[in-house]
Design an enzyme around this catalytic site. Sequence first.
Site, PDB file in Angstrom:
ATOM      1  N   ALA A 214      25.377 -18.636 -74.183  1.00 32.42           N
ATOM      2  CA  ALA A 214      25.580 -20.067 -73.896  1.00 32.42           C
ATOM      3  C   ALA A 214      27.041 -20.499 -73.886  1.00 32.42           C
ATOM      4  CB  ALA A 214      24.840 -20.899 -74.936  1.00 32.42           C
TER       5      ALA A 214
ATOM      6  N   SER B 230      29.917 -19.466 -72.306  1.00 40.75           N
ATOM      7  CA  SER B 230      30.848 -19.464 -71.171  1.00 40.75           C
ATOM      8  C   SER B 230      30.096 -19.224 -69.869  1.00 40.75           C
ATOM      9  CB  SER B 230      31.952 -18.410 -71.361  1.00 40.75           C
ATOM     10  OG  SER B 230      31.399 -17.122 -71.394  1.00 40.75           O
ATOM     11  N   GLY B 231      30.820 -19.315 -68.767  1.00 37.61           N
ATOM     12  CA  GLY B 231      30.264 -18.972 -67.460  1.00 37.61           C
ATOM     13  C   GLY B 231      28.984 -19.730 -67.142  1.00 37.61           C
TER      14      GLY B 231
ATOM     15  N   ASP C  82      24.848 -11.339 -82.586  1.00 38.07           N
ATOM     16  CA  ASP C  82      24.460 -10.385 -81.558  1.00 38.07           C
ATOM     17  C   ASP C  82      23.057 -10.677 -81.013  1.00 38.07           C
ATOM     18  OD1 ASP C  82      24.047  -8.290 -79.904  1.00 38.07           O
ATOM     19  OD2 ASP C  82      24.081  -6.749 -81.471  1.00 38.07           O
TER      20      ASP C  82
ATOM     21  N   ALA D  98      26.256 -11.303 -70.611  1.00 32.72           N
ATOM     22  CA  ALA D  98      27.046 -10.302 -69.897  1.00 32.72           C
ATOM     23  C   ALA D  98      27.790  -9.521 -70.961  1.00 32.72           C
ATOM     24  CB  ALA D  98      28.032 -10.953 -68.932  1.00 32.72           C
TER      25      ALA D  98
ATOM     26  N   TYR E  69      28.829  -3.511 -56.033  1.00 32.52           N
ATOM     27  CA  TYR E  69      27.861  -4.212 -56.882  1.00 32.52           C
ATOM     28  C   TYR E  69      26.432  -3.680 -56.746  1.00 32.52           C
ATOM     29  CZ  TYR E  69      26.339  -7.884 -59.967  1.00 32.52           C
ATOM     30  OH  TYR E  69      25.831  -8.546 -61.049  1.00 32.52           O
TER      31      TYR E  69
HETATM   32  P1  NAI Z   1      30.334 -14.734 -69.248  1.00 30.72           P
HETATM   33  O1  NAI Z   1      31.123 -13.582 -69.767  1.00 30.72           O
HETATM   34  O2  NAI Z   1      31.055 -15.977 -68.914  1.00 30.72           O
HETATM   35  O3  NAI Z   1      29.174 -15.109 -70.299  1.00 30.72           O
HETATM   36  C1  NAI Z   1      28.533 -14.145 -71.067  1.00 30.72           C
HETATM   37  C2  NAI Z   1      27.885 -14.776 -72.269  1.00 30.72           C
HETATM   38  O4  NAI Z   1      27.179 -13.759 -72.996  1.00 30.72           O
HETATM   39  C3  NAI Z   1      28.867 -15.397 -73.263  1.00 30.72           C
HETATM   40  O5  NAI Z   1      28.294 -16.592 -73.747  1.00 30.72           O
HETATM   41  C4  NAI Z   1      28.934 -14.367 -74.388  1.00 30.72           C
HETATM   42  O6  NAI Z   1      29.249 -14.901 -75.660  1.00 30.72           O
HETATM   43  C5  NAI Z   1      27.501 -13.866 -74.368  1.00 30.72           C
HETATM   44  N1  NAI Z   1      27.330 -12.550 -74.987  1.00 30.72           N
HETATM   45  C6  NAI Z   1      27.818 -11.354 -74.596  1.00 30.72           C
HETATM   46  N2  NAI Z   1      27.412 -10.385 -75.433  1.00 30.72           N
HETATM   47  C7  NAI Z   1      26.646 -10.983 -76.377  1.00 30.72           C
HETATM   48  C8  NAI Z   1      25.932 -10.513 -77.521  1.00 30.72           C
HETATM   49  N3  NAI Z   1      25.914  -9.227 -77.859  1.00 30.72           N
HETATM   50  N4  NAI Z   1      25.270 -11.422 -78.266  1.00 30.72           N
HETATM   51  C9  NAI Z   1      25.287 -12.743 -77.947  1.00 30.72           C
HETATM   52  N5  NAI Z   1      25.924 -13.224 -76.874  1.00 30.72           N
HETATM   53  C10 NAI Z   1      26.595 -12.362 -76.098  1.00 30.72           C
HETATM   54  O7  NAI Z   1      29.544 -14.157 -67.985  1.00 30.72           O
HETATM   55  P2  NAI Z   1      28.747 -14.825 -66.765  1.00 30.72           P
HETATM   56  O8  NAI Z   1      29.463 -14.469 -65.526  1.00 30.72           O
HETATM   57  O9  NAI Z   1      28.388 -16.224 -67.037  1.00 30.72           O
HETATM   58  O10 NAI Z   1      27.436 -13.916 -66.767  1.00 30.72           O
HETATM   59  C11 NAI Z   1      26.165 -14.371 -67.172  1.00 30.72           C
HETATM   60  C12 NAI Z   1      25.107 -13.734 -66.283  1.00 30.72           C
HETATM   61  O11 NAI Z   1      25.259 -14.209 -64.952  1.00 30.72           O
HETATM   62  C13 NAI Z   1      25.188 -12.210 -66.210  1.00 30.72           C
HETATM   63  O12 NAI Z   1      23.902 -11.676 -66.197  1.00 30.72           O
HETATM   64  C14 NAI Z   1      25.852 -11.986 -64.866  1.00 30.72           C
HETATM   65  O13 NAI Z   1      25.543 -10.709 -64.316  1.00 30.72           O
HETATM   66  C15 NAI Z   1      25.232 -13.105 -64.065  1.00 30.72           C
HETATM   67  N6  NAI Z   1      25.904 -13.442 -62.815  1.00 30.72           N
HETATM   68  C16 NAI Z   1      27.251 -13.689 -62.762  1.00 30.72           C
HETATM   69  C17 NAI Z   1      27.861 -13.955 -61.549  1.00 30.72           C
HETATM   70  C18 NAI Z   1      29.333 -14.231 -61.460  1.00 30.72           C
HETATM   71  O14 NAI Z   1      29.863 -14.225 -60.347  1.00 30.72           O
HETATM   72  N7  NAI Z   1      30.015 -14.506 -62.549  1.00 30.72           N
HETATM   73  C19 NAI Z   1      27.099 -13.999 -60.296  1.00 30.72           C
HETATM   74  C20 NAI Z   1      25.690 -13.819 -60.485  1.00 30.72           C
HETATM   75  C21 NAI Z   1      25.133 -13.522 -61.695  1.00 30.72           C
HETATM   76 NA    NA Z   2      27.004 -17.106 -69.494  1.00 28.47          NA
END
Ligand code: NAI
Ligand code: NA
Length: 395
Positions: free
Chosen positions: A48, A50-51, A110, A139, A233
């Site tokens: 929750a 980021s991203g 985690d 991610a 990808y």
């Molecule tokens: P991000 O890095 O911004 O967010 C990842 C989140 O996962 C963060 O909140 C982080 O704290 C959390 N996280 C990671 N490991 C953790 C753990 N062990 N325990 C608890 N929380 C954990 O990445 P983003 O880009 O928002 O990715 C989210 C999803 O969206 C992924 O499945 C990604 O493949 C997918 N996605 C991303 C795209 C992009 O262009 N950025 C496009 C399409 C899908």
């Molecule tokens: Na995210």
Amino acid sequence: MIVHPQIQGCVARNCHPIGCRAAVAQQIASVRAAGSFNGPKRVLVLGASSGFGLASRIALAFGAGADTIGVSFERGPSDKGLGSAGWYNNIWFRQAAEQAGHIAINLIGDAFSDTMRQQVIETIRQQLGQVDLVIYSLASGIRVMPDGTQVRSVLKTTGQPFTGWGLDLEHDALVQQTLAAASPEEIRDTVTVMGGEDWQLWLQALQQADCLSKGVQAVAYSYIGPESTYPIYRDGTIGYAKEHLHATAETINLQLAELGGHAWVSVCKALVTKASAYIPVLPVYLGLLMGVMKERGVHEGCIEQMQRLFAGKMYGPQGVVADGNRLIRMDDRELDPAIQAAVSTLWSKVTPDNFHGLGDFAGLKRDFMQLNGFELPEVDYGAPVNESALAELVP
Ligand code: NAI
Ligand code: NA
């Protein structure tokens, strides 16, 4: 202290906490401007901070008035520094949500662990009763398995190695990057970390604990992209993990049937996030795509994507809008043939010397900096941040 950005390769080594507050406020303002919709009232967001996960949470809290529980893995202040952007995003989100009268609980730890599943179940029982939507937006490069072993994901291609231009965010330069071909073990491990297994464990545990409401929805985020990016990808290790995620949606969907619930995959557009900046070669495609989509007036950032997903494609007047494979296509605009033709033309021309004039690499860099609280126009970066006040903030 005065905080200056420290960028190393394509990773930000620090964040500007006050800038993170401005970035969260911007997303909230964007959702408010888009107007409210009739969405779920109790939501669990895994990933929750980021991203896409953060944008989802903001879209649902401020667009649909949802109470939320957010799980993330983030660092608070310590002798090593002020802590991570996600740490502050959680705090600023919670403060704003509470001010608007919504429950907002941050659980840090985690998400792959059974301990966290138990903590979430207890929190749902105490605070929300049940949840109406579960968002899976993790991610991660590593997963600690229930038995304690560590599995690492890799970003590699399969078949033949692939070489292309990559973006060095630290030096604002294009550099040759080669994705090696993954071994079968590396493919398997990436599927273990980024595939659907853990998502299924979450839904199973929540369902068994009676934490899911009638008609519950589950959604996980995926990417497919155009054919030109397949070596990076879709035909890469991450693509195998996403295929597994898609298949898992069907399994979870069957499990949720007894509640009249459904599991979905939302295929999103490529966007600048902490995770995507790390994928070799992809950011060059992204910089070109951003330029083309902005030129045609169809660009979306994370918050616009997530607002449109929930208000338009999941909780809009037509209910869930999915394609023949039950995928919710948020990549519809990215994959428009006219957009892709324009991107391909630019991609065939791009070099280290001309890339500043092609696409929107300045916009990409700014988005990346803003993810970490830098380069927000409304923030005074000459002003010191109050470390002791920040250290007192709790998630
Ligand atoms: P991000 O890095 O911004 O967010 C990842 C989140 O996962 C963060 O909140 C982080 O704290 C959390 N996280 C990671 N490991 C953790 C753990 N062990 N325990 C608890 N929380 C954990 O990445 P983003 O880009 O928002 O990715 C989210 C999803 O969206 C992924 O499945 C990604 O493949 C997918 N996605 C991303 C795209 C992009 O262009 N950025 C496009 C399409 C899908
Ligand atoms: Na995210």
